[in-house]
Design an enzyme around this catalytic site. Structure first.
Site, PDB file in Angstrom:
ATOM      1  N   ARG A  13      17.716  38.692  22.180  1.00  0.00           N
ATOM      2  CA  ARG A  13      18.733  39.446  21.437  1.00  0.00           C
ATOM      3  C   ARG A  13      20.026  38.641  21.314  1.00  0.00           C
ATOM      4  O   ARG A  13      20.659  38.603  20.257  1.00  0.00           O
ATOM      5  CB  ARG A  13      19.022  40.779  22.143  1.00  0.00           C
ATOM      6  CG  ARG A  13      17.949  41.824  21.949  1.00  0.00           C
ATOM      7  CD  ARG A  13      18.335  43.118  22.606  1.00  0.00           C
ATOM      8  NE  ARG A  13      18.295  43.049  24.058  1.00  0.00           N
ATOM      9  CZ  ARG A  13      19.198  43.612  24.873  1.00  0.00           C
ATOM     10  NH1 ARG A  13      20.222  44.260  24.352  1.00  0.00           N
ATOM     11  NH2 ARG A  13      19.059  43.533  26.169  1.00  0.00           N
ATOM     12  N   ASP A  46      20.190  44.566  18.733  1.00  0.00           N
ATOM     13  CA  ASP A  46      18.861  44.961  18.267  1.00  0.00           C
ATOM     14  C   ASP A  46      18.965  46.338  17.630  1.00  0.00           C
ATOM     15  O   ASP A  46      20.065  46.786  17.275  1.00  0.00           O
ATOM     16  CB  ASP A  46      17.829  44.910  19.407  1.00  0.00           C
ATOM     17  CG  ASP A  46      18.094  45.935  20.515  1.00  0.00           C
ATOM     18  OD1 ASP A  46      19.056  46.739  20.396  1.00  0.00           O
ATOM     19  OD2 ASP A  46      17.337  45.945  21.504  1.00  0.00           O
TER      20      ASP A  46
END
Length: 236
Positions: free
Chosen positions: A184, A92
């Protein structure tokens, strides 16, 4: 009212961007304790969110904290924005881009076909930058020290996944999944499945079980908890 929160309340909040889940719990505990003059009040959450994510958090007080595991088992829904063609160590925006990949072969049709591969029971390796424990220490603590982190894959279920928007190199997807799913990691795996790379650029948890984002209170409106009007989103 103090007895009400000690006996147990279930509150629905929209976690602010850049707040940790602990920050939100601490703010609610502090406010309730001081406003109601309660020296010790149990407050906990039913499912963490990363600091860079927003959305639904179920907060339990008093005896309702015994229901946390019940809420954790509920299905979650997310809306996620992914950036294709690059990767980061944390999957991320917490860490900078460390690699870029070819994207000439990627099309909307390919993305839609690839997403379908993730529906059902899958294996997923959690991110190194996660709260998973390794020998008693959080994985993210080790990763931030530059120590290599190897986590075992987990079995989870993706009930639904769909492409909401295709604005190359950005895509927006909706995901309905079981507990323990790291969006993620899903972003990373989608990038790999596309023979490229991807990372998560934004994330909103839009639902836990039957609790939707529209049912949630913003932390700026926490004073509404002391208003007995029916608009206040709580349950026993």
């Amino acid at each position: 009212m103090s007895t009400t929160y000690e006996n147990g309340k279930v509150l629905h909040f929209n976690k602010p961007l850049e707040w940790t889940s602990f920050n939100l719990v601490a703010k609610i505990r502090y406010t309730l304790s001081h406003r109601l003059n309660i020296k010790k009040l149990k407050v906990g959450h039913a499912g963490t969110l990363d600091p860079l994510a927003t959305g639904v958090m179920i907060i339990c007080t008093g005896k309702a904290t015994k229901r946390i595991s019940e809420f954790q088992d509920h299905t979650k829904e997310y809306v996620a924005c992914l950036e294709l063609g690059a990767s980061t160590p944390s999957f991320d925006l917490e860490t900078p881009i460390d690699c870029r990949y070819d994207t000439d072969h990627i099309s909307q049709e390919l993305v839609e076909k690839t997403l379908l591969k993730f529906i059902g029971t899958i294996e997923q390796i959690p991110p190194a930058y996660s709260a998973c424990k390794i020998n008693g220490e959080r994985a993210y603590s080790l990763a931030r020290k530059g120590i290599e982190v190897n986590l075992a894959p987990k079995i989870l279920v993706i009930d639904e996944i769909e492409l909401l928007a295709y604005n190359f190199p950005k895509i927006t997807i909706r995901v309905v999944c079981s507990k323990g799913t790291y969006i993620r990691s899903l972003a990373r795996d989608i990038g790999l499945a596309l023979n490229s790379g991807a990372y998560l650029s934004s994330l909103i948890r839009t639902r836990i079980g039957d609790v939707c984002l529209k049912d949630c209170m913003d932390i700026e409106n926490i004073e509404q908890l002391f208003d007995c009007s029916p608009e206040v989103q709580t349950s026993n």
